[in-house]
Scaffold this motif. Structure first.
Motif, PDB file in Angstrom:
ATOM      1  N   UNK B 168       0.890  -1.083  -0.112  1.00  0.00           N
ATOM      2  CA  UNK B 168       0.175   0.084  -0.006  1.00  0.00           C
ATOM      3  C   UNK B 168       0.741   1.249   0.149  1.00  0.00           C
ATOM      4  N   UNK B 169       1.850   1.022   0.939  1.00  0.00           N
ATOM      5  CA  UNK B 169       2.570   2.446   0.872  1.00  0.00           C
ATOM      6  C   UNK B 169       3.662   2.655  -0.193  1.00  0.00           C
ATOM      7  N   UNK B 170       3.899   1.678  -0.871  1.00  0.00           N
ATOM      8  CA  UNK B 170       4.723   1.638  -2.211  1.00  0.00           C
ATOM      9  C   UNK B 170       3.864   2.470  -3.373  1.00  0.00           C
ATOM     10  N   UNK B 171       2.812   2.027  -3.235  1.00  0.00           N
ATOM     11  CA  UNK B 171       1.695   2.637  -4.247  1.00  0.00           C
ATOM     12  C   UNK B 171       1.507   4.113  -3.742  1.00  0.00           C
ATOM     13  N   UNK B 172       1.494   4.548  -2.528  1.00  0.00           N
ATOM     14  CA  UNK B 172       1.269   5.631  -1.969  1.00  0.00           C
ATOM     15  C   UNK B 172       2.379   6.713  -2.318  1.00  0.00           C
ATOM     16  N   UNK B 173       3.501   6.163  -2.138  1.00  0.00           N
ATOM     17  CA  UNK B 173       4.728   6.972  -2.505  1.00  0.00           C
ATOM     18  C   UNK B 173       4.800   6.982  -4.127  1.00  0.00           C
ATOM     19  N   UNK B 174       4.612   6.154  -4.831  1.00  0.00           N
ATOM     20  CA  UNK B 174       4.663   6.214  -6.198  1.00  0.00           C
ATOM     21  C   UNK B 174       3.674   7.711  -6.471  1.00  0.00           C
ATOM     22  N   UNK B 175       2.396   7.573  -6.106  1.00  0.00           N
ATOM     23  CA  UNK B 175       1.195   8.518  -6.443  1.00  0.00           C
ATOM     24  C   UNK B 175       1.920   9.861  -5.785  1.00  0.00           C
ATOM     25  N   UNK B 176       2.449   9.838  -4.873  1.00  0.00           N
ATOM     26  CA  UNK B 176       3.051  11.155  -4.281  1.00  0.00           C
ATOM     27  C   UNK B 176       4.014  11.886  -5.273  1.00  0.00           C
ATOM     28  N   UNK B 177       4.608  10.914  -5.905  1.00  0.00           N
ATOM     29  CA  UNK B 177       5.930  11.023  -6.826  1.00  0.00           C
ATOM     30  C   UNK B 177       5.196  11.641  -7.765  1.00  0.00           C
ATOM     31  N   UNK B 178       4.151  11.179  -8.356  1.00  0.00           N
ATOM     32  CA  UNK B 178       3.422  11.492  -9.439  1.00  0.00           C
ATOM     33  C   UNK B 178       2.924  13.069  -9.500  1.00  0.00           C
ATOM     34  N   UNK B 179       2.688  13.366  -8.313  1.00  0.00           N
ATOM     35  CA  UNK B 179       2.165  14.817  -7.939  1.00  0.00           C
ATOM     36  C   UNK B 179       3.040  16.001  -7.938  1.00  0.00           C
ATOM     37  N   UNK B 180       4.358  15.204  -7.779  1.00  0.00           N
ATOM     38  CA  UNK B 180       5.405  16.334  -7.652  1.00  0.00           C
ATOM     39  C   UNK B 180       5.872  16.863  -9.135  1.00  0.00           C
ATOM     40  N   UNK B 181       5.794  18.002  -9.285  1.00  0.00           N
ATOM     41  CA  UNK B 181       6.479  19.014 -10.552  1.00  0.00           C
ATOM     42  C   UNK B 181       7.813  18.386 -10.699  1.00  0.00           C
ATOM     43  N   UNK B 182       8.066  18.029 -12.032  1.00  0.00           N
ATOM     44  CA  UNK B 182       9.410  17.683 -12.650  1.00  0.00           C
ATOM     45  C   UNK B 182      10.390  18.514 -11.941  1.00  0.00           C
ATOM     46  N   UNK B 183      10.322  19.907 -12.057  1.00  0.00           N
ATOM     47  CA  UNK B 183      11.570  20.621 -11.826  1.00  0.00           C
ATOM     48  C   UNK B 183      11.763  20.804 -10.401  1.00  0.00           C
ATOM     49  N   UNK B 184      11.136  20.217  -9.508  1.00  0.00           N
ATOM     50  CA  UNK B 184      11.777  20.147  -8.357  1.00  0.00           C
ATOM     51  C   UNK B 184      12.602  18.857  -7.975  1.00  0.00           C
ATOM     52  N   UNK B 185      12.607  18.065  -8.879  1.00  0.00           N
ATOM     53  CA  UNK B 185      13.474  16.890  -8.873  1.00  0.00           C
ATOM     54  C   UNK B 185      14.966  17.265  -8.820  1.00  0.00           C
ATOM     55  N   UNK B 186      14.940  17.947 -10.224  1.00  0.00           N
ATOM     56  CA  UNK B 186      16.403  18.255 -10.556  1.00  0.00           C
ATOM     57  C   UNK B 186      16.730  19.850 -10.505  1.00  0.00           C
ATOM     58  N   UNK B 187      17.364  20.045  -9.535  1.00  0.00           N
ATOM     59  CA  UNK B 187      17.739  21.338  -9.072  1.00  0.00           C
ATOM     60  C   UNK B 187      18.841  21.864  -9.638  1.00  0.00           C
ATOM     61  N   UNK B 188      18.988  22.929 -10.459  1.00  0.00           N
ATOM     62  CA  UNK B 188      20.313  23.430 -10.750  1.00  0.00           C
ATOM     63  C   UNK B 188      20.787  24.017  -9.457  1.00  0.00           C
ATOM     64  N   UNK B 189      21.951  24.012  -9.159  1.00  0.00           N
ATOM     65  CA  UNK B 189      22.581  24.408  -7.957  1.00  0.00           C
ATOM     66  C   UNK B 189      22.444  26.084  -7.478  1.00  0.00           C
ATOM     67  N   UNK B 190      22.284  26.645  -8.703  1.00  0.00           N
ATOM     68  CA  UNK B 190      22.301  28.146  -8.510  1.00  0.00           C
ATOM     69  C   UNK B 190      20.855  28.736  -8.539  1.00  0.00           C
ATOM     70  N   UNK B 191      19.988  27.947  -8.655  1.00  0.00           N
ATOM     71  CA  UNK B 191      18.551  28.596  -8.761  1.00  0.00           C
ATOM     72  C   UNK B 191      17.687  28.371  -7.558  1.00  0.00           C
ATOM     73  N   UNK B 192      17.134  29.329  -7.175  1.00  0.00           N
ATOM     74  CA  UNK B 192      16.271  29.189  -5.877  1.00  0.00           C
ATOM     75  C   UNK B 192      14.934  29.216  -6.439  1.00  0.00           C
ATOM     76  N   UNK B 193      14.369  27.977  -6.055  1.00  0.00           N
ATOM     77  CA  UNK B 193      12.948  27.576  -6.451  1.00  0.00           C
ATOM     78  C   UNK B 193      12.070  27.633  -5.400  1.00  0.00           C
TER      79      UNK B 193
END
Lengths: 660, 207
Positions: B168-193
């Motif tokens: 159940x929690x594997x699925x929960x985590x997967x769905x939570x991840x799906x909700x995340x915008x892409x750009x918060x996953x890969x962060x350039x060092x210098x940009x404050x998001x």
């Protein structure tokens, strides 16, 4: 007695009593300045003023009145303030306090400055700051005489008005060669003050009221021996009492510092409209979001690796010196000394004070708690309490029968009843089960918890049952071990804490709001930090407040804390100061580690079981006393455990449908 | 070059009092079950590191008080949630009936940017009780409701026995991840998001 600067004091018990005492033991003198006595080794009293009083706390009953004197011996001038002994109006002031606050003769060479305060309302007072930077507590002149006091000093030592603050008088005793040297080193300053025309210090008026000043020439009973002063000075280094007096001085200094900062803070607030927020309380309370307009402005001021701003109250020292040490719990023998032959409590305030400082022995709690909770009147007799018990037992049984008589068939058609019972069923089996009193299968005490809670939900159907109530009832049943008595004591507790469980959470919001304001008052850097971090809803204190720290301490410590809080001494809202005290205790960790809301909530939840109860209660008392009236102003009227301001329906009709 | 930052996934567990929210959380994070949990007052959370493909995430699981009277607190705790777990007790019909209230209340208070597609997961807990004999909500009924709400993933669990909790929690985590915008996953060092992001939906992350 017609001092022009006196305001109407006729309703002040302390004042009236001290006046009485004064006229009994003192005689009038024609001169306020030159009256003298030379009985003590050539010491001459050059100034004496009665009814000079210190206010160790905000409680009028704890004020200590005494006699202020200036004594000249040889070329030295000494100041001393001795509290009156056995003054009946101040029966609650212990001898210990009297000794603690006594100002033994201090040479003026040790005094750096004297600050004069002349509030528009109330008494004039002075704060004497020593050369060490420490200060005595404010000395209130109930009978006036501040001007005369300063004028007398001026006659004997060099004293000038500060160029920076017209109410500060700088004392330089040129009789003392060392002091003279030090003063001459501060030439620019000395010049600037020296160039001030001495007429600005209007000593001439000082004698105007002198005929009305009462003066005593009787100093026989005071144990001053100035000739021993120099001897004592030499012994000081090895005198353990000196350490105590230094502590006391530090305490005074902190008070002075606090008074100053509070004043400036209030001044700031009145201009920045911060305090208007309290007046807008009714609006802001309806919203749980307190916007933090300052956050963006302050944000860039916070460096990456954040140094922790200094606590304005120097809290560590404050708690050390202010909070009185905890006493041993009240035991049976002592308890009986509070009762008259028919069982009335003769001095309920003394009892509450005693319980506040020491708590109650476990086996005696059964007797004392019903008073603290307001179930028994302090002036009830044994017989009246027995009668009440019988009456209340019958009343309890009547209410209990209301739900007991609901048959399973009826319950099937009574959803609200089933749901309410279901909630209680679920909660009583997870309330304090690790205690032997509640552990094991089919524990009868768990059933009692259930029955009392369900009966209460019929007794107060509008409020019903809410999670947290089982936590509040469990210690009461544990202590009282009687179903009906526990029920009624719980009813009394819920009169105070019921608003915590309202559907609209108004009781909780007003308390969390008050904590916000108290932190702002008592630790503005911490308040600023919470503002920056968008933590001003103080939901991380929710559990503390909802169930009175029940989950934060071991069971026996919770019992102790509750009886201390229930004394409502020194404030019925002491629990809010306990919240502030805990936050302040961990302020450097919170700020230093840059905790955000989530981290803070987690941190606070995990403090459970690790908080030092005695220390926190001491701190809370100190904060409460320091905050004084400014603290009261932070707490909206009707904030639990205060009883609701207006009568009528506690729980408005429109909410009833939601309230299960 | 973009640096890879460990991401926080915030999960809120909701449901009636006593359905086993705290137990589920503790079983998943600490692999422990106790009969002596206390009713949750306010809110608390536990965190657990989870890995997907080659990425590490911190799952922050929020446990809240079950009594509806405390719902007004939700505003503070639901904010920024990536997934909401709705729990009911298969032996208590009312707790199932209330799922819709919990769902709606969550959407009001958390006000996610895309409520239609906000990820929920439903758990029917306590299937171990009385060998399943006291069960009053059938799996079929529960699945029908989930289907009607946009195919919410459904799991039957026993926090006491640890049954199906991990899945159940594997699925929960997967769905939570799906909700995340892409750009918060890969962060350039210098940009404050810090202030950015939440408005845009992920398009590339189909886990």
């Amino acid at each position: 007695m017609q001092e022009p600067e006196l305001h109407d004091l006729s309703d002040d018990a302390d004042y009236a009593a001290s006046q009485q005492q004064g006229s009994a033991s003192m005689m009038r003198s024609d001169s306020g300045k030159h009256s003298s006595s030379s009985e003590h080794d050539g010491a001459e009293v050059v100034y004496m003023k009665d009814n000079v009083t210190i206010h160790p706390s905000m409680l009028a009953s704890e004020r200590i009145s005494g006699r202020l004197r200036l004594i000249k011996q040889g070329s030295s001038l000494f100041m001393t303030w001795i509290p009156y002994k056995g003054q009946n109006s101040n029966a609650r002031v212990s001898d210990k306090d009297r000794i603690l606050y006594t100002i033994r003769p201090v040479p003026m060479t040790d005094v750096r400055s004297i600050r004069r305060h002349t509030p528009a309302l109330g008494w004039q007072y002075i704060i004497v700051v020593l050369a060490t930077g420490l200060a005595f507590p404010p000395l209130y002149f109930y009978n006036g005489g501040v001007k005369e006091f300063l004028a007398t000093i001026k006659q004997h030592v060099f004293i000038v008005r500060s160029a920076e603050d017209a109410n500060v008088f700088i004392v330089n005793d040129f009789q003392n060669p060392l002091q003279k040297t030090l003063s001459s080193l501060e030439i620019p300053r000395a010049l600037s003050v020296g160039s001030e025309p001495s007429t600005s210090f209007s000593v001439g008026e000082a004698s105007v009221d002198e005929n009305q000043e009462r003066m005593s020439v009787d100093i026989q009973n005071d144990n001053i021996n100035i000739s021993q002063y120099n001897e004592r000075q030499r012994q000081k280094a090895h005198d353990p009492a000196r350490d105590l007096s230094i502590q006391v001085l530090e305490k005074f200094s902190l008070v002075t510092k606090f008074a100053r900062e509070t004043t400036s803070q209030l001044f700031r607030d009145s201009h920045s409209n911060g305090y208007g927020a309290i007046e807008r309380r009714s609006n802001s309370l309806s919203s749980i979001d307190y916007p933090s307009q300052k956050a963006s402005d302050d944000w860039d001021k916070v460096p990456d690796k954040s140094p922790v701003p200094q606590d304005p109250l120097e809290f560590d020292k404050l708690s050390l010196v202010w909070g009185k040490p905890r006493q041993s719990p009240l035991g049976s023998d002592e308890w009986f000394t509070f009762l008259d032959s028919e069982g009335r409590i003769m001095d309920s305030e003394a009892l509450r004070k005693r319980v506040f400082y020491g708590g109650v022995e476990q086996k005696l709690r059964k007797e004392v708690w019903p008073f603290l909770l307001g179930y028994h009147d302090y002036d009830s007799t044994y017989a009246e309490r027995e009668y009440l018990k019988a009456m209340k037992k019958a009343e309890f049984e009547t209410v209990k029968k209301q739900w007991q008589s609901i048959s399973p068939e009826q319950a099937r058609r009574f959803t609200k009843f089933r749901e309410r019972k279901g909630l209680i069923d679920k909660d009583v089996v997870r309330t304090d089960r690790s205690l032997s009193f509640y552990d094991g299968d089919d524990n009868p005490n768990v059933n009692l918890l259930h029955d009392i809670l369900l009966t209460y939900s019929f007794y107060n159907f509008d409020l019903g049952y809410c999670q947290g109530m089982s936590d509040l009832l469990s210690p009461i049943l544990f202590v009282l071990e009687d179903e009906s008595e526990s029920f009624w004591c719980f009813v009394k507790l819920m009169e105070r804490l019921g608003p915590n469980f309202n559907r609209d959470q108004n009781g909780m919001h007003s308390q969390l709001f008050a904590i916000t304001k108290l932190v702002e008052l008592l630790d503005s850097p911490l308040h600023n930090y919470f503002t920056q971090r968008d933590c001003l809803n103080y939901f991380f204190c929710f559990r503390w407040v909802l169930i009175q720290f029940k989950r934060e301490f071991e069971f026996d410590k919770t019992l102790r804390l509750w009886e201390v809080l229930w004394t409502h001494y020194p404030s019925e809202h002491l629990h809010l100061y306990v919240c502030v005290a805990i936050l302040k205790r961990y302020r450097s960790k919170i700020i230093g580690e840059q905790m955000d809301f989530d981290t803070l909530l987690k941190f606070i939840n995990e403090l459970s079981g690790h908080i030092n109860l005695d220390a926190v209660v001491r701190d809370a008392e100190a904060l409460c006393i320091c905050a004084g009236e400014n603290g009261d102003a932070c707490i909206p009227p009707g904030t639990p455990p205060s009883l609701p301001a207006e009568d009528g329906l506690l729980y408005p009709q429109q909410e009833l449908d939601d309230v299960l | 070059m973009a640096s890879r930052r460990r991401m926080l996934l915030k999960v809120i567990i909701l449901g009636d009092s006593g359905v086993g929210k705290t137990s589920l959380m503790n079983q998943y994070v600490n692999r422990k079950f106790s009969n002596q949990y206390k009713a949750t007052i306010g809110a608390d959370f536990l965190t657990k590191e989870v890995q997907f493909e080659d990425r590490l995430f911190t799952l922050q699981i929020w446990d809240t008080a079950g009594q509806e009277r405390f719902q007004s607190l939700g505003v503070a705790f639901y904010r920024g949630a990536d997934c909401c777990v709705l729990v009911y007790d298969v032996n208590v019909m009312k707790s199932f009936d209330n799922l819709n209230n919990w769902r709606e209340e969550f959407l009001i208070q958390a006000s996610p940017s895309d409520p239609e597609n906000f990820p929920f997961v439903v758990l029917g807990n306590k299937i171990d009780v009385d060998g399943g004999n006291s069960r009053v909500v059938s799996e079929k009924k529960a699945k029908a409701w989930c289907a009607s709400k946009g195919n919410i993933p459904y799991f039957e669990t026993s926090a006491k026995e640890g049954f199906n909790v991990d899945d159940a929690f594997q699925c929960i985590a997967k769905n939570a991840l799906k909700n995340e915008p892409e750009e918060e996953i890969y962060l350039p060092d210098t940009i404050d998001v810090a202030g950015g992001g939440r408005q845009q939906r992920s398009t590339g992350c189909e886990c």
